[in-house]
Design a protein around this motif. Structure first.
Motif, PDB file in Angstrom:
ATOM      1  N   ILE A 198       3.419   9.271  -5.458  1.00 33.55           N
ATOM      2  CA  ILE A 198       2.290   9.482  -6.082  1.00 33.55           C
ATOM      3  C   ILE A 198       0.969  10.214  -6.503  1.00 33.55           C
ATOM      4  O   ILE A 198       1.144  10.611  -4.280  1.00 33.55           O
ATOM      5  N   PRO A 202       7.027   5.962 -12.805  1.00 34.88           N
ATOM      6  CA  PRO A 202       7.251   5.614 -12.312  1.00 34.88           C
ATOM      7  C   PRO A 202       6.990   3.949 -11.764  1.00 34.88           C
ATOM      8  O   PRO A 202       5.883   3.310 -12.006  1.00 34.88           O
ATOM      9  N   SER A 257       8.442   1.448  -3.348  1.00 33.70           N
ATOM     10  CA  SER A 257       9.388   2.234  -4.494  1.00 33.70           C
ATOM     11  C   SER A 257       9.115   4.245  -3.822  1.00 33.70           C
ATOM     12  O   SER A 257       9.988   4.978  -4.087  1.00 33.70           O
ATOM     13  N   TRP A 258       8.584   4.593  -2.474  1.00 33.36           N
ATOM     14  CA  TRP A 258       8.715   5.197  -2.116  1.00 33.36           C
ATOM     15  C   TRP A 258       9.672   5.275  -1.331  1.00 33.36           C
ATOM     16  O   TRP A 258      10.873   6.146  -0.480  1.00 33.36           O
ATOM     17  N   GLU A 301       9.381   7.663  -4.767  1.00 35.17           N
ATOM     18  CA  GLU A 301       7.980   8.271  -5.582  1.00 35.17           C
ATOM     19  C   GLU A 301       7.358   8.370  -4.850  1.00 35.17           C
ATOM     20  O   GLU A 301       6.618   8.321  -3.667  1.00 35.17           O
TER      21      GLU A 301
END
Length: 296
Positions: free
Chosen positions: A265, A85, A257-258, A263
């Motif tokens: 983590i 990711p 990225s979220w 995404e």
């Protein structure tokens, strides 16, 4: 450090953090090894034509290009293509800092201080936790590939230090001359002419547009703008003041990225990532001396 330079340092961290989801977008269309060759070729061609070569020894120029251009991005892109990711990649890549300290200690015989040793130990502990956790819940290979990328970055860092370039940004541009040919050869061997040709032939289609924008972001914003501003900051301020701002990169990378891909983590990886970043930050800052006034 002036307020303006602080804002610029934060801006660079944002540019480099967003680079990770931008790379993930580019990898949706371009094969990883070919993407490395294409990325640096877009910088190398105008560099050779218009930018004078930096006044550094050839071996250190090759060392920077090999470490950062070849090893770092070949392994990082391969890791992300294998399922790493983008947010987690921005965390794991911070392993370059303890790797740099260790390589400098062995290669350059630089003394490793107690503070650096503690910071490295904390960062390694965090990385080990991520590796163990990923081995249990997902594939471990992407983490190993990303760690190899961090090692390549560390080799490039030490080569950069040995180069002692009068103009660091010019060194960054000329470093891009090293990767394209060997990476293209590797891409042709591993990924094949057919896959490379398909990615080029369809790169201007509507479906490939996000990947094309990702590639342009990596080249123009992350590389040229980011490194250009960063080099200026290092010229105007001590490196010990500028360097800690790079710790914002994984924070931005995780958030970007979220926002881009949703995404999230894993909590274990997030806590371990805090250990990695915290250990790197602790190792890279000097202990403050407290002055005690004695009267009498």
């Amino acid at each position: 450090m002036s307020p303006r330079d602080r804002l610029l340092a934060v801006l660079v961290a944002v540019c480099w953090g967003v680079n990770f989801p931008a790379t993930a977008l580019a990898l949706e269309h371009f094969p990883p090894f070919f993407l490395v060759a294409l990325r640096f070729a877009l910088i190398a061609v105008p560099t050779v034509l218009f930018v004078p070569r930096p006044a550094v020894k050839l071996r250190w120029l090759l060392g920077v290009g090999f470490g950062i251009g070849l090893l770092q991005f070949a392994f990082l892109y391969a890791g992300m293509a294998a399922g790493m990711p983008s947010g987690l990649a921005s965390l794991v890549l911070q392993a370059s800092a303890p790797f740099t300290v260790l390589i400098a200690g062995i290669w350059l015989r630089e003394r490793i201080t107690q503070r650096q040793a503690i910071g490295i130990a904390v960062a390694v502990l965090g990385l080990a936790a991520i590796a163990v956790h990923r081995a249990q819940v997902a594939a471990l290979l992407p983490v190993i590939l990303t760690l190899c990328g961090a090692l390549g970055w560390a080799i490039g860092n030490v080569s950069t230090r040995k180069a002692e370039a009068p103009n660091p940004f010019r060194l960054t541009l000329w470093m891009s001359v090293v990767p394209p040919v060997p990476m293209l050869a590797l891409a042709l061997l591993v990924e094949g002419p057919q896959r490379i040709g398909d990615s080029l032939g369809t790169m201007f289609t509507l479906d490939a547009l996000p990947s094309l924008f990702g590639l342009l972001y990596v080249v123009l914003i992350a590389t040229l703008v980011g490194y250009g501003i960063w080099g200026g900051l290092l010229k105007r301020n001590p490196s010990s003041v500028v360097a800690p701002f790079s710790m914002l990169v994984p924070v931005v990378g995780v958030l970007a990225s979220w926002l881009a891909f949703g995404e999230v983590i894993d909590i274990v990886e997030l806590i371990a990532g805090v250990f990695v970043v915290g250990g790197v930050l602790y190792a890279s800052t000097r202990a403050r001396r407290v002055a005690v006034a004695v009267t009498g």
